[in-house]
Design a protein around this motif. Sequence first.
Motif, short mmCIF file in Angstrom:
data_model
loop_
_atom_site.label_atom_id
_atom_site.label_comp_id
_atom_site.label_asym_id
_atom_site.label_seq_id
_atom_site.Cartn_x
_atom_site.Cartn_y
_atom_site.Cartn_z
N ALA A 117 21.51 39.34 -30.41
CA ALA A 117 21.87 39.97 -31.69
C ALA A 117 23.29 40.54 -31.63
CB ALA A 117 20.87 41.06 -32.04
N TRP A 118 23.70 41.00 -30.47
CA TRP A 118 25.07 41.54 -30.33
C TRP A 118 26.11 40.45 -30.54
CZ3 TRP A 118 24.14 44.47 -25.11
CH2 TRP A 118 23.43 45.64 -25.35
N HIS A 119 25.73 39.19 -30.36
CA HIS A 119 26.66 38.07 -30.49
C HIS A 119 26.33 37.22 -31.72
CE1 HIS A 119 28.68 38.87 -26.70
NE2 HIS A 119 27.49 39.16 -26.21
N VAL A 120 25.84 37.84 -32.77
CA VAL A 120 25.44 37.13 -33.97
C VAL A 120 26.64 36.51 -34.70
CG1 VAL A 120 25.45 39.12 -35.54
CG2 VAL A 120 23.86 37.23 -35.94
N ASN A 121 27.81 37.10 -34.54
CA ASN A 121 29.02 36.53 -35.13
C ASN A 121 30.22 36.95 -34.28
OD1 ASN A 121 29.97 39.13 -36.03
ND2 ASN A 121 28.56 38.95 -37.77
N VAL A 122 31.39 36.42 -34.62
CA VAL A 122 32.57 36.68 -33.77
C VAL A 122 33.02 38.12 -33.85
CG1 VAL A 122 33.38 34.30 -33.70
CG2 VAL A 122 34.15 35.78 -35.54
N ALA A 123 32.82 38.79 -34.98
CA ALA A 123 33.19 40.20 -35.09
C ALA A 123 32.32 41.05 -34.16
CB ALA A 123 33.05 40.67 -36.53
N ALA A 124 31.04 40.80 -34.15
CA ALA A 124 30.14 41.54 -33.26
C ALA A 124 30.45 41.24 -31.80
CB ALA A 124 28.68 41.19 -33.58
N SER A 125 30.74 39.99 -31.48
CA SER A 125 31.10 39.63 -30.10
C SER A 125 32.37 40.34 -29.68
CB SER A 125 31.28 38.12 -29.96
OG SER A 125 30.06 37.45 -30.10
#
Length: 105
Positions: free
Chosen positions: A40-48
């Motif tokens: 879930a922390w890597h759900v999109n590039v902003a979160a990654s």
Amino acid sequence: MSVLRMLYLLLAVWGAIHPMYYFVQWFQENGWDIMAMVDAWHVNVAASGLVWDLTISAIALTIWIIAEVTTRRNWGALIAIPATFCIGVSCGLPLYLFLRSAPVR
């Protein structure tokens, strides 16, 4: 206790409670699977990007804590390292600043 030390302590407590509220809420909704949370922390590039920002900050803080603890011989301040990785930088950094700013005996 100085006002600055009290502020560090309050920030450490806030940094422990506030993020944990969201982590526990997420686990209750999605099950207690740590790998699912990492996904879930890597759900999109902003979160990654945010995950990597906090990871690098946590590593830098850990290196600083270890360097300072070995110089100052304040071994109790090492507790800020597990606080950083188990709770977050929002708890570990102000906790270390609180412990570091204790009066010298």
